[in-house]
Design a protein around this motif. Sequence first.
Motif, PDB file in Angstrom:
ATOM      1  N   GLN A   1      -6.996  10.271  12.949  1.00  0.00           N
ATOM      2  CA  GLN A   1      -7.197   9.577  13.550  1.00  0.00           C
ATOM      3  C   GLN A   1      -8.589   9.439  14.207  1.00  0.00           C
ATOM      4  OE1 GLN A   1      -4.956   7.384  14.937  1.00  0.00           O
ATOM      5  NE2 GLN A   1      -6.782   6.383  15.933  1.00  0.00           N
ATOM      6  N   ASN A   2      -9.568  10.442  14.190  1.00  0.00           N
ATOM      7  CA  ASN A   2     -10.924  10.600  14.634  1.00  0.00           C
ATOM      8  C   ASN A   2     -12.042   9.775  13.728  1.00  0.00           C
ATOM      9  OD1 ASN A   2     -10.302  12.105  16.774  1.00  0.00           O
ATOM     10  ND2 ASN A   2     -10.760  14.065  15.668  1.00  0.00           N
ATOM     11  N   ASP A   3     -11.214   9.337  12.408  1.00  0.00           N
ATOM     12  CA  ASP A   3     -12.244   8.725  11.568  1.00  0.00           C
ATOM     13  C   ASP A   3     -11.916   7.160  11.434  1.00  0.00           C
ATOM     14  OD1 ASP A   3     -13.495  10.922  10.498  1.00  0.00           O
ATOM     15  OD2 ASP A   3     -11.686  11.496   9.082  1.00  0.00           O
ATOM     16  N   ARG A   4     -11.011   6.812  12.518  1.00  0.00           N
ATOM     17  CA  ARG A   4     -10.494   5.466  12.529  1.00  0.00           C
ATOM     18  C   ARG A   4     -11.174   4.638  13.551  1.00  0.00           C
ATOM     19  NH1 ARG A   4      -6.089   4.454   9.363  1.00  0.00           N
ATOM     20  NH2 ARG A   4      -4.857   6.073   8.747  1.00  0.00           N
ATOM     21  N   THR A   5     -11.324   3.264  13.168  1.00  0.00           N
ATOM     22  CA  THR A   5     -11.912   2.294  14.278  1.00  0.00           C
ATOM     23  C   THR A   5     -10.871   1.433  14.511  1.00  0.00           C
ATOM     24  OG1 THR A   5     -14.513   2.448  13.612  1.00  0.00           O
ATOM     25  CG2 THR A   5     -13.742   0.616  14.871  1.00  0.00           C
ATOM     26  N   TRP A   6      -9.990   1.092  13.601  1.00  0.00           N
ATOM     27  CA  TRP A   6      -8.824   0.165  13.662  1.00  0.00           C
ATOM     28  C   TRP A   6      -7.689   0.983  13.257  1.00  0.00           C
ATOM     29  CZ3 TRP A   6     -13.523  -0.985  11.412  1.00  0.00           C
ATOM     30  CH2 TRP A   6     -14.111  -2.072  11.752  1.00  0.00           C
ATOM     31  N   PRO A   7      -6.414   0.456  13.811  1.00  0.00           N
ATOM     32  CA  PRO A   7      -5.390   1.181  13.959  1.00  0.00           C
ATOM     33  C   PRO A   7      -4.597   1.424  12.467  1.00  0.00           C
ATOM     34  CG  PRO A   7      -5.005  -0.816  15.280  1.00  0.00           C
ATOM     35  CD  PRO A   7      -6.436  -0.768  14.788  1.00  0.00           C
ATOM     36  N   MET A   8      -3.887   2.264  12.400  1.00  0.00           N
ATOM     37  CA  MET A   8      -3.362   2.571  10.900  1.00  0.00           C
ATOM     38  C   MET A   8      -2.576   1.472  10.408  1.00  0.00           C
ATOM     39  SD  MET A   8      -0.921   6.020   9.603  1.00  0.00           S
ATOM     40  CE  MET A   8       0.444   5.263  10.292  1.00  0.00           C
ATOM     41  N   ARG A   9      -1.941   0.584  11.468  1.00  0.00           N
ATOM     42  CA  ARG A   9      -1.153  -0.267  10.973  1.00  0.00           C
ATOM     43  C   ARG A   9      -1.817  -1.551  10.187  1.00  0.00           C
ATOM     44  NH1 ARG A   9       0.510   0.632  16.239  1.00  0.00           N
ATOM     45  NH2 ARG A   9       2.569   1.338  16.540  1.00  0.00           N
ATOM     46  N   THR A  10      -3.094  -1.529  10.223  1.00  0.00           N
ATOM     47  CA  THR A  10      -3.671  -2.635   9.608  1.00  0.00           C
ATOM     48  C   THR A  10      -3.997  -2.270   8.161  1.00  0.00           C
ATOM     49  OG1 THR A  10      -5.965  -1.409  10.183  1.00  0.00           O
ATOM     50  CG2 THR A  10      -5.265  -3.391  11.484  1.00  0.00           C
ATOM     51  N   ALA A  11      -4.010  -0.858   7.792  1.00  0.00           N
ATOM     52  CA  ALA A  11      -4.222  -0.667   6.641  1.00  0.00           C
ATOM     53  C   ALA A  11      -2.602  -0.582   5.873  1.00  0.00           C
ATOM     54  CB  ALA A  11      -4.551   0.956   6.305  1.00  0.00           C
ATOM     55  N   CYS A  12      -1.804  -0.589   6.725  1.00  0.00           N
ATOM     56  CA  CYS A  12      -0.190  -0.565   6.221  1.00  0.00           C
ATOM     57  C   CYS A  12      -0.054  -1.991   5.788  1.00  0.00           C
ATOM     58  CB  CYS A  12       0.888  -0.093   7.095  1.00  0.00           C
ATOM     59  SG  CYS A  12       0.746   1.768   7.452  1.00  0.00           S
ATOM     60  N   LEU A  13      -0.621  -2.896   6.634  1.00  0.00           N
ATOM     61  CA  LEU A  13      -0.309  -4.632   6.481  1.00  0.00           C
ATOM     62  C   LEU A  13      -1.100  -4.785   5.327  1.00  0.00           C
ATOM     63  CD1 LEU A  13       0.623  -7.131   7.221  1.00  0.00           C
ATOM     64  CD2 LEU A  13      -1.143  -7.390   8.891  1.00  0.00           C
ATOM     65  N   GLY A  14      -2.654  -4.459   5.253  1.00  0.00           N
ATOM     66  CA  GLY A  14      -3.380  -4.382   3.960  1.00  0.00           C
ATOM     67  C   GLY A  14      -2.768  -4.118   2.791  1.00  0.00           C
ATOM     68  N   LEU A  15      -2.301  -2.909   2.785  1.00  0.00           N
ATOM     69  CA  LEU A  15      -1.130  -2.631   1.421  1.00  0.00           C
ATOM     70  C   LEU A  15      -0.351  -3.373   1.059  1.00  0.00           C
ATOM     71  CD1 LEU A  15      -0.451  -0.247  -0.761  1.00  0.00           C
ATOM     72  CD2 LEU A  15       0.392   1.004   1.273  1.00  0.00           C
ATOM     73  N   GLY A  16       0.996  -3.648   2.129  1.00  0.00           N
ATOM     74  CA  GLY A  16       1.572  -4.463   1.702  1.00  0.00           C
ATOM     75  C   GLY A  16       1.232  -5.980   1.133  1.00  0.00           C
ATOM     76  N   LEU A  17       0.409  -6.468   1.878  1.00  0.00           N
ATOM     77  CA  LEU A  17      -0.135  -7.724   1.331  1.00  0.00           C
ATOM     78  C   LEU A  17      -0.784  -7.763   0.050  1.00  0.00           C
ATOM     79  CD1 LEU A  17      -1.665  -9.299   4.845  1.00  0.00           C
ATOM     80  CD2 LEU A  17       0.401 -10.296   3.358  1.00  0.00           C
ATOM     81  N   SER A  18      -1.496  -6.622  -0.163  1.00  0.00           N
ATOM     82  CA  SER A  18      -2.190  -6.609  -1.513  1.00  0.00           C
ATOM     83  C   SER A  18      -1.310  -6.518  -2.753  1.00  0.00           C
ATOM     84  CB  SER A  18      -3.141  -5.206  -1.300  1.00  0.00           C
ATOM     85  OG  SER A  18      -4.287  -5.493  -0.298  1.00  0.00           O
ATOM     86  N   VAL A  19      -0.183  -5.653  -2.385  1.00  0.00           N
ATOM     87  CA  VAL A  19       0.769  -5.854  -3.573  1.00  0.00           C
ATOM     88  C   VAL A  19       1.601  -7.000  -3.565  1.00  0.00           C
ATOM     89  CG1 VAL A  19       3.002  -4.508  -4.202  1.00  0.00           C
ATOM     90  CG2 VAL A  19       0.899  -3.189  -3.144  1.00  0.00           C
ATOM     91  N   LEU A  20       2.062  -7.561  -2.484  1.00  0.00           N
ATOM     92  CA  LEU A  20       2.728  -8.679  -2.377  1.00  0.00           C
ATOM     93  C   LEU A  20       1.923 -10.037  -3.273  1.00  0.00           C
ATOM     94  CD1 LEU A  20       4.992 -10.811  -1.852  1.00  0.00           C
ATOM     95  CD2 LEU A  20       3.820 -11.073   0.502  1.00  0.00           C
ATOM     96  N   LEU A  21       0.661 -10.246  -3.120  1.00  0.00           N
ATOM     97  CA  LEU A  21      -0.117 -11.141  -3.453  1.00  0.00           C
ATOM     98  C   LEU A  21      -0.518 -10.797  -4.933  1.00  0.00           C
ATOM     99  CD1 LEU A  21      -2.731 -11.859  -0.916  1.00  0.00           C
ATOM    100  CD2 LEU A  21      -0.699 -12.991  -1.275  1.00  0.00           C
ATOM    101  N   ALA A  22      -0.883  -9.669  -5.490  1.00  0.00           N
ATOM    102  CA  ALA A  22      -1.019  -9.104  -6.733  1.00  0.00           C
ATOM    103  C   ALA A  22       0.234  -9.471  -7.428  1.00  0.00           C
ATOM    104  CB  ALA A  22      -1.235  -7.793  -6.931  1.00  0.00           C
ATOM    105  N   MET A  23       1.330  -9.289  -7.116  1.00  0.00           N
ATOM    106  CA  MET A  23       2.570  -9.346  -7.926  1.00  0.00           C
ATOM    107  C   MET A  23       2.978 -11.097  -7.837  1.00  0.00           C
ATOM    108  SD  MET A  23       3.385  -6.634  -8.812  1.00  0.00           S
ATOM    109  CE  MET A  23       4.858  -6.963  -9.844  1.00  0.00           C
ATOM    110  N   SER A  24       2.388 -12.047  -7.064  1.00  0.00           N
ATOM    111  CA  SER A  24       2.485 -13.340  -7.013  1.00  0.00           C
ATOM    112  C   SER A  24       1.537 -13.983  -7.980  1.00  0.00           C
ATOM    113  CB  SER A  24       2.660 -13.720  -5.580  1.00  0.00           C
ATOM    114  OG  SER A  24       3.567 -13.095  -4.760  1.00  0.00           O
ATOM    115  N   THR A  25       0.634 -13.494  -8.370  1.00  0.00           N
ATOM    116  CA  THR A  25      -0.306 -14.072  -9.525  1.00  0.00           C
ATOM    117  C   THR A  25       0.402 -14.659 -10.412  1.00  0.00           C
ATOM    118  OG1 THR A  25      -0.948 -12.074 -10.277  1.00  0.00           O
ATOM    119  CG2 THR A  25      -2.464 -12.866  -8.666  1.00  0.00           C
TER     120      THR A  25
END
Length: 398
Positions: free
Chosen positions: A329-353
């Motif tokens: 948590q001390n190394d974060r500027t943004w909440p962990m949820r942004t990384a979770c959303l980024g992970l989900g979107l990255s996988v979804l978009l990659a599999m939709s190419t």
Amino acid sequence: MLGAGIFAGFAPAAGLAGWWLLPALAIAALAALCSAFSTADQSRAYPDIGGGYGYVRAQLGVWPARMTASAHLLGRCAMAAAVAWMFGAYVVPDQPLAGALVLLVGTTLLGAVGFRWSTGVSAAVSVVVLGVLALVVASSFSIAPVPSAGEAGTVNELVGAAALMFMAFAGFERITAPHRGERPHSPGVLKFAIPVLVGLTFAVHLAVGAGVLRQLGSARLALSPAPLRDALVAADASALVPLVQIAAAVAGVAALHFVLASAHRTLTGLVEDGDLPSRLKPAVLSLVLLAACALAVVLMPLATALGVAACATLFYYAFTNASARVLLQNDRTWPMRTACLGLGLSVLLAMSTPVPALLISLAGLGVGTGLIGATASLRGRRAASRRRRQPARTPGRS
């Protein structure tokens, strides 16, 4: 960020989703924003590493890092091919392949002689390109378009178009993950700079995309090798075509320089961590990279290169977001949820190419990871064998 995406990316995206490519831009921007937050947090936690490969190795381990490196290198080679093809289509339309290869060799030589893009040069490039893009948008909206016969794409391919348009935002690591020796930006600066950078990029692409769609229609746009040039011709503004060619040339050199530098950084990290032979010096790495990019140009047309670049890069950011999730948590500027959303979107978009791009990316990811692992294993066995062959020291003797 003002490279192949804005000069050539609208055509394959329009072929998939037609007018829905404009909402697709918003999805791509959201994925890019989350990924930028993740790389910025990791750069702050590991200031001496720089780049997703190093972050994933420190957070998730060796094999995920090797997969990350494979995805990044494949994505960068494909992106280099896309930029080179874009350059050829605009600047040397009669011989696009020759123009693409000349750009690759010339940009590699610029890097070899030590040319560096200062802040002033980068700003000048941005001003030139943005000025020409403004002329394209103004021309596209100033004259009523000729009615287009038929439309291309469907809303069902909205996510696939978003995946392709993600490449319009690739490049934010220039501020979120600086190279070694470069001064990092403070969290306060990044909190302002990242949303502004992604937001401005979204606004520029939205304006240009709306302009070329209005003037050409989705069916004609999907078939265009150089959408901005063809939009000017359709708008009876052919006199401005040389300016678009100049902008494409300047943007091509700048974008390709940063693409090659990013790939070179990952190769250097693999050498330093023992995953590639230590005898591979920077000059050799540059030649290997040039050969790989030239091969990508020869084997992949522009649309395929853009698809592979998007798919592989999204897989790369999936790993990067996954490693950002486990930061303290001390190394974060943004909440962990942004990384979770980024992970989900990255996988979804990659599999939709598009399927060909997805299959090439998966094959490249597997082959690249296997080669890196085999090379590291072979080096480890050779090192162990040398240690065993060393004569044992006799006690009491120096």
